[in-house]
Design a protein around this motif. Structure first.
Motif: not given
Length: 357
Positions: A166-175
Motif C-alpha cells: 500500500y505504501t513504501m519509502d526509501v531514505r539512504e539504506n532504509l526501505l
C-alpha cells in the motif's frame, strides 16, 4: 504545554497557520492527484515538481521565481498513475501505476521508457542507488517488492510480502514497506533481498502511508483512523516510539469524526514533518518535542499528497477526491488542484526541547 510556550490562548493563536500566500498551479491534472515529488538535486537552482494523476499522466512543472508553475513535459501511462519519484540528480522521473508498469521520463529529451513490470498494479516506486548504480524499487498489489537495474529488463531481486503493498519509502539504506493487514517491513538496502525487521503497525487500522525520517533512523506511519506513529528502526531506541491522534474533529457529544492521514512529509533540513488528511487540513509537527508547530485551515477538499522541495522553502499539497467516502462522495465539481505553500522560517523549525537543556 501552556507553561512551556506561554498562555494556552497565545499558544493556540500562534499555532494557526496562514494560507494567504499559497499559489495554485495552472493547468492541473483532470482527475484525482495520487502523488507529488520535487527534484532533490541541491546543485540545481531550479525546482521541478512531478505530479501523478488518475488521468493516466505524469506532469512535470517548473516552479518559477514568482511561485507560479509552468508545464515542462508530461508522460502518458495506459492506466492511472499512482506513484512518482525523481532520480537523485533530478534529470529523470520514475512513475508507476495501474498499468502494472514503471517508466522513466527523461526531462531533457521528453522521452519515456518502460523499466519495470508486475502482475498487478504498482502502488509505489522509489529511486535509490546501490554502490553508485541507479536503481528503482517497486511495490505492487501482487504482494511483491522488486528491484530494477535500468540496464536489464529482468528484476535484480524480489521480496515476497505478506500482503498487497500500500505504501513504501526509501531514505539512504532504509526501505520501509507498508502492506495490507497492517504489516510493516523494514529492509536494509545493503541486504535488499531479506527483511531486516517485520512488525505489525502499532496503529489499529489500515496503513495509508509510511515516510522515512531525514536521518533514516526511523519512520512515521499514518493510518485511516486519524493517528500517526513515530517508529525507530533499532530496538535500543524503542523508548522513543509513540503515536498520537490527529485529523479529528472536536467531539460532538459521544461522536468524533475521524479522518485518514493520507500523507506524511519530512522537512529536508529541520527533520520536522507534516501530516495531511481527508479532512482537508495539514499540520507541521516536531517529533522530538512531541509538539504541533502549526495547523492550517481547511483547504476545501481532501489532501491526497504532499512534499517539500529540496531546501524546505516550498511545501506542495494536492487537493482532490481520495475516495474516503466511496463513490457517493465524488462529483464533477470536486477540485483537482496543486498548491504551493511558501514555508516561513518559524513554521517548520523545531522548538527548543526542554528535556535536552
Amino acid at each position: 504545554m501552556a507553561g512551556l510556550f506561554g498562555s494556552a490562548a497565545a499558544s493556540q493563536n500562534n499555532t494557526i497557520g496562514d494560507l494567504k500566500q499559497d499559489v495554485e498551479l495552472g493547468s492541473p491534472p483532470e482527475d484525482s492527484i495520487s502523488d507529488l515529488a520535487f527534484n532533490p538535486n541541491p546543485t540545481d537552482p531550479k525546482d521541478f515538481l512531478a505530479v501523478a494523476s488518475w488521468d493516466k499522466k505524469v506532469r512535470v512543472y517548473e516552479i518559477l521565481s514568482n511561485g507560479q508553475g509552468q508545464g515542462k513535459v508530461q508522460l502518458e501511462h495506459d492506466a492511472p498513475v499512482l506513484s512518482v519519484d525523481f532520480f537523485k540528480d533530478g534529470s529523470k522521473v520514475l512513475s508507476a501505476g495501474a498499468d502494472k508498469m514503471a517508466k522513466v521520463l527523461d526531462l531533457n529529451t521528453g522521452q519515456g521508457v518502460q523499466v519495470a513490470q508486475h502482475d498487478a498494479p504498482i502502488r509505489c516506486v522509489r529511486y535509490f542507488e546501490a554502490n553508485g548504480t541507479p536503481m528503482a524499487v517497486t511495490g505492487s498489489w501482487d504482494k511483491t517488492v522488486k528491484y530494477w537495474d535500468f540496464r536489464s529488463a529482468a528484476p535484480a531481486g524480489t521480496l515476497q510480502c505478506q500482503e498487497r503493498v500500500y505504501t513504501m519509502d526509501v531514505r539512504e539504506n532504509l526501505l520501509v514497506v507498508g502492506t495490507a493487514d497492517r504489516y510493516i517491513n523494514v529492509v536494509n538496502l545493503k541486504e535488499p533481498t531479506k527483511f531486516y525487521k517485520t512488525m505489525q503497525s502499532p496503529l489499529k487500522w489500515q496503513t495509508k502511508v509510511v515516510s522515512c525520517f531525514t536521518d533514516s533512523q526511523g519512520f512515521a506511519i499514518g493510518s485511516i483512523e486519524g493517528r500517526c506513529a513515530i517508529q525507530y528502526v533499532e530496538d535500543k531506541d524503542s523508548t522513543l516510539n509513540f503515536s498520537f491522534k490527529c485529523h479529528r474533529d472536536t467531539p460532538q457529544g459521544n461522536t468524533t469524526s475521524v479522518y485518514a492521514v493520507n500523507d506524511i512529509s519530512f522537512h529536508p533540513q529541520h527533520g520536522t514533518f507534516s501530516t495531511a488528511g481527508s479532512d482537508g487540513t495539514f499540520h507541521f509537527w516536531d517529533k522530538d518535542a512531541k509538539h504541533r508547530l502549526k495547523g492550517y485551515p481547511n483547504v476545501g477538499g481532501s489532501i491526497t499528497s504532499t512534499t517539500f522541495n529540496k531546501t524546505g522553502s516550498i511545501f506542495a499539497y494536492a487537493i482532490s477526491y481520495d475516495w474516503s467516502k466511496g463513490y457517493q462522495g465524488n462529483g464533477s465539481t470536486y477540485p483537482n488542484k496543486v498548491l504551493l505553500h511558501p514555508v516561513l522560517p518559524d513554521e517548520c523549525k523545531p522548538r527548543p526541547n526542554p528535556k535536552k537543556r
